[in-house]
Scaffold this motif. Sequence first.
Motif, PDB file in Angstrom:
ATOM      1  N   LEU A   1       0.836  -1.199   0.000  1.00 38.39           N
ATOM      2  CA  LEU A   1       0.000   0.000   0.000  1.00 38.39           C
ATOM      3  C   LEU A   1       0.870   1.249   0.000  1.00 38.39           C
ATOM      4  CD1 LEU A   1      -2.713   1.476   0.270  1.00 38.39           C
ATOM      5  CD2 LEU A   1      -2.530   1.160   2.760  1.00 38.39           C
TER       6      LEU A   1
ATOM      7  N   ALA B   1      -7.112  -1.986   4.130  1.00 39.89           N
ATOM      8  CA  ALA B   1      -6.086  -1.438   3.240  1.00 39.89           C
ATOM      9  C   ALA B   1      -6.472  -1.656   1.785  1.00 39.89           C
ATOM     10  CB  ALA B   1      -4.742  -2.094   3.544  1.00 39.89           C
TER      11      ALA B   1
ATOM     12  N   ALA C   1      -4.326  -5.044  -4.313  1.00 41.82           N
ATOM     13  CA  ALA C   1      -5.474  -5.155  -3.401  1.00 41.82           C
ATOM     14  C   ALA C   1      -5.751  -6.614  -3.051  1.00 41.82           C
ATOM     15  CB  ALA C   1      -6.699  -4.504  -4.037  1.00 41.82           C
TER      16      ALA C   1
ATOM     17  N   LEU D   1      -7.268   1.302  -1.014  1.00 34.83           N
ATOM     18  CA  LEU D   1      -6.513   1.337  -2.250  1.00 34.83           C
ATOM     19  C   LEU D   1      -7.461   1.356  -3.454  1.00 34.83           C
ATOM     20  CD1 LEU D   1      -3.834   1.262  -3.732  1.00 34.83           C
ATOM     21  CD2 LEU D   1      -3.821  -1.227  -3.476  1.00 34.83           C
TER      22      LEU D   1
ATOM     23  N   ALA E   1      -5.970   7.068   3.037  1.00 35.40           N
ATOM     24  CA  ALA E   1      -5.136   5.868   2.972  1.00 35.40           C
ATOM     25  C   ALA E   1      -3.811   6.075   3.711  1.00 35.40           C
ATOM     26  CB  ALA E   1      -4.877   5.497   1.510  1.00 35.40           C
TER      27      ALA E   1
ATOM     28  N   LEU F   1      -3.239  -7.712  -0.467  1.00 30.83           N
ATOM     29  CA  LEU F   1      -3.546  -7.190   0.863  1.00 30.83           C
ATOM     30  C   LEU F   1      -4.668  -7.985   1.517  1.00 30.83           C
ATOM     31  CD1 LEU F   1      -3.313  -3.365   0.065  1.00 30.83           C
ATOM     32  CD2 LEU F   1      -1.772  -4.665   1.554  1.00 30.83           C
TER      33      LEU F   1
END
Length: 563
Positions: free
Chosen positions: A465, A503, A492, A507, A540, A495
């Motif tokens: 990220l 997260a 993504a 994103l 973020a 994550l």
Amino acid sequence: MRPEVMPEVLADALAAAPARVTKRLDAAPGAAEAWQWHPEGAELHVNTGQETVRLPLAGVLTDIAQITCTCLLTPRCLHTLSVLSALPLATPDTPSASSEKPAPGTSSGQSDERPDPGAPQAPSQADPGQIRPAADTGGMALLAGGGPGGVAAGMAWEAGAEVLVAGVAHAGAAARERLLRAAHACAEARLYSLARLTTAVAQGVHDVRAKRPEFELARYAQDLADLLRTARRPDTEPGTGRRRYEALPPLILQGLFSEPVLTASGYAGVVTWLADEAGHLYTVADVAPGGAERVTTAYRAAVRFGGLALSPERLGRSRVFAQNAAASADGRLSSTKETKAAIHGVGAWTGPLWTEPPPDQLARALRGERDGLMFLRAEPAGRDLRTGAGTLTAIGTTPTAEANLRKLTQTQESDVIVRVVPDQPGVVTVLAAGRQDLSFADLPGPSGPPLPPRPGGRAAPLTPLRRVLHRVAMGGRATAGPTAAATIAATAARLRRDQLPTAAALLERLAGRAAAVRRTVTGESLPEPPQDLARAWSAAMTYAGRAEEELTLRRWRAAMEPG
């Protein structure tokens, strides 16, 4: 040493220059670094090869009239603009030339301002009680009555959002001028923290364009995120323009240790740490422009405090009684003619710092408290330090410290002062042991066996990220738009596999804002306003910072468990 320039002076110069001149500045932002800079009496002369720019040798430029050029086109000439761009930016912490000068004896880089603790504070130009976040109209927060604080915060927000969308690699003189104008407005409105952040972002724009080695993308991205977050909440209490020192009661200070300072921006010296009987930490610094050779010199040279003239080597091992001293919020001690200090014996590593349970110290250090320091009883064994908090991996900050670690392996249990390395779970830098400064002292005794290689860092769970967020800060909207869709989708998914769904969602929201377009009445497709992307990116960054704190603490505890 070059003078500093106030942000509004550089902003005025950028605004006054013709477009053809600012384009040439954008094409060669670091041109002035190749020119010849040399002092002439009280002036600094910059020889461009054909013309000569003259400006004061030191201090702070507060008026464009203080700089002239032999081409007679000041302030609209490229020579003047290039020289001004090469000067360090003054911040609200830097007193102007008309400010009261510090009293003799004040340590370098410190102000002697010590207001009466009982005196009323100067009122803000805008009543903080009137400040309210505006409705979501592009992120610009205004005072209910159009007060200066809200207007200034709105200027900072808009300038920050625009430079984010463009990317610092593509921002030029126009973006820097807007940031500097906003920084000046924030300083006028007494929003000094926001002014400093805006100035730092403006400096980052110049540094990356001029390819200066001081530029750090992670530091720039954090400054920009702090700017956007602070600008949306201008209802915090206004700060003070100069570093504020609060009066202290009489103290008995125990010297702890001294450590070297060597920065990429050309400063070097020594910082000495002391503690009072309640466990509060204080520092006395001797840091000035110079290279690595200045570190050793400063360690053995006298630093003045309250009439004492002790080297950091002695101060870090002494017990000092001090009266009428003052300290800033971060513990930096100030010494004026009213301050009295006397040696009160030899220092001892005792008190609350050494009795606090190691697990509590670890939690404090990872939160950034006490500058990440821990005060432990440890048993050295190679690179291992067996402590009450678990087993730590020890490294030294300098070759001398690394050599001294080999000698520690021959000793029994010893008191040590260490600093955590947050992104390397279980790793600490050992700063002092047995009341010896490991970066300076040559410990007695034979060296032990060679130490294992220094441990390497491992990628943190939120590194994917962070990479995207830093890429956006560098390259702007395009780096998270449709052309990056496949990469962001894969990031993504990774994550989510790592159990970080928030997260991943943030994103994806960022990518959606970067790709969003709006239709005009003529059917044209245009990108969304920069405020939408700025909000998604700022959210973020805020999440990444807070989540990393918790994840770091968990990884540290796991790394130090037996086995």
